[in-house]
Scaffold this active site. Structure first.
Site, short mmCIF file in Angstrom:
data_model
loop_
_atom_site.label_atom_id
_atom_site.label_comp_id
_atom_site.label_asym_id
_atom_site.label_seq_id
_atom_site.Cartn_x
_atom_site.Cartn_y
_atom_site.Cartn_z
N THR A 1 0.58 -1.38 -0.65
CA THR A 1 -0.27 -0.19 0.09
C THR A 1 0.89 1.32 0.14
OG1 THR A 1 -1.97 -1.10 0.99
CG2 THR A 1 -1.58 1.46 1.51
N SER B 1 1.39 -7.40 -0.98
CA SER B 1 2.45 -8.18 -0.38
C SER B 1 1.61 -10.30 -0.09
CB SER B 1 2.56 -8.33 1.02
OG SER B 1 1.27 -7.77 1.90
N THR C 1 1.75 -4.73 4.05
CA THR C 1 1.34 -5.11 6.12
C THR C 1 1.05 -6.51 5.91
OG1 THR C 1 -0.54 -3.68 5.55
CG2 THR C 1 0.92 -3.13 6.77
N ASP C 2 -0.38 -6.96 4.62
CA ASP C 2 -0.31 -7.77 4.58
C ASP C 2 0.63 -9.38 5.26
OD1 ASP C 2 -2.61 -6.86 4.44
OD2 ASP C 2 -2.98 -7.11 2.26
N1 ASP Z 1 -2.97 -5.82 0.26
C1 ASP Z 1 -1.77 -4.23 1.22
C2 ASP Z 1 -0.19 -5.37 0.81
O1 ASP Z 1 0.27 -5.58 1.66
C3 ASP Z 1 -1.76 -4.08 2.20
C4 ASP Z 1 -0.91 -3.16 2.95
O2 ASP Z 1 0.12 -3.32 2.02
O3 ASP Z 1 -1.50 -2.23 3.80
O4 ASP Z 1 0.56 -5.15 0.00
#
Ligand code: ASP
Length: 325
Positions: A12, A54, A85-86
């Site tokens: 993100t 991710s 973050t995932d």
């Molecule tokens: N879907 C995103 C990822 O993990 C979510 C994030 O980065 O917060 O790449």
């Protein structure tokens, strides 16, 4: 001035809006341009070995990241990895096993909102990460929402809030207060960094639910070298799967009996349903380790050996605060 390598991987933090939703697209120059103050902290160079949501990160990417760090280890004082973050907690745990005894900080960060949004947490998280990476010796860790969490202790516990990560069964290592690092746990590493280049990805996780058919239990177990079973409470195996478990173990597979309960960990000695398995060769328990660490440690251990005594020894050897029991 310290030299820090920024390793951008997507997520993100580096997302652009597209017609079909957010997708990673920003370059490292575009990311750094949003946090100009970083230049007052350190000299930065940047690489972008991948640009992924991710959700798509796999063990091959963990090895690639560890390889980028190994190649650049002597030339930099620390590393900041921007990551979605995932699966960030899995990557942080995996890097903790792949790169041991590092005293150069390896900091992972991300954001809940893209960096070009006014209410983004990305700028703060990036600044804090560089600030922490310049602040002295440290192992692999996550800097997020003003907190510094050991790389083996993090879990994403909120899907939307800025404080997305929790430190499980272990206190935060440090905090960023008004851009200052306040350290709670002094770094205790020693020796030379040790890099590993192999993981066994034949590891599976089976979460028990009441009534899960024994055939499902058996077939998941037959497909892997290492099976993590997320059982209930402090841990135990329902009578209905005992013979399945026995044949999985007899085939030389490693089984880790974990718990679905997020806090405080396992203790197979408490109830008969667990106690009967406690000393069974090939069967381990994670005690207070996180699931993310259990998964990646098992991949790391099985990548080195499948000999049961050595598997047990490596699995129960603490790495980067992963195990306290
Ligand atoms: N879907 C995103 C990822 O993990 C979510 C994030 O980065 O917060 O790449």
């Amino acid at each position: 001035m310290k030299k820090i390598l920024l390793i951008a991987t997507g997520g993100t933090i580096a997302c652009r809006r597209t017609q079909s939703g957010l997708a990673p697209g920003l370059s490292t120059e575009e990311l750094l341009a949003q946090v100009p103050d970083v230049k007052s902290l350190c000299e930065v160079q940047a690489v972008q070995p991948m640009n992924l949501d991710s959700t798509n990160i796999s063990p091959g990417d963990w090895l690639l990241l560890a390889g980028v760090i190994e190649k650049n280890y002597e030339s930099f004082d620390g590393f900041v990895i921007c990551h979605g973050t995932d699966t960030l907690a899995y990557t942080a745990a995996a890097l903790s096993y792949l790169i041991q005894n590092t005293r150069k900080p390896i900091v992972l960060t991300g954001a809940q909102h893209p960096i070009d949004r006014e209410d983004t947490d990305a700028r703060q998280n990036i600044y804090d990460s560089f600030s922490y990476a310049c602040s002295g010796d440290s192992g692999v860790c996550i800097v997020f929402g003003g907190r510094v969490i050991a790389g083996t202790r993090a879990r994403k516990t909120r899907t939307k809030s800025y404080n997305a990560f929790s430190s499980i069964n272990f206190p935060d290592i440090a905090e960023l207060r008004d851009r200052r690092v306040v350290r709670f746990i002094p770094y205790k590493g020693a020796g030379e960094p040790a890099f590993t280049h192999k993981l066994d990805t034949h590891v599976a996780l089976l979460k028990l639910i009441p009534g899960l058919p024994p055939e499902t239990f058996r077939s998941v177990g037959e497909l892997c070298h290492g099976l993590i079973i997320e059982s209930y409470g402090v841990g135990g195996i329902p009578d209905a799967y005992l013979s399945e478990l026995e044949s999985i173990l007899q085939a030389g597979r490693t089984v880790v009996l974990a718990t679905q309960v997020p806090q405080e960990g396992s203790d197979l000695s408490v109830y008969q349903v667990g106690h009967r398995l406690k000393d069974r060769p090939g069967l381990l328990e994670p005690f207070d380790m996180t699931l993310e660490s259990t998964v990646t440690k098992l991949m790391w251990v099985l990548g080195r050996t499948r000999e049961p005594e050595e598997v047990r020894r490596l699995f129960y050897t603490p790495v980067n605060y992963d195990l306290l029991f």
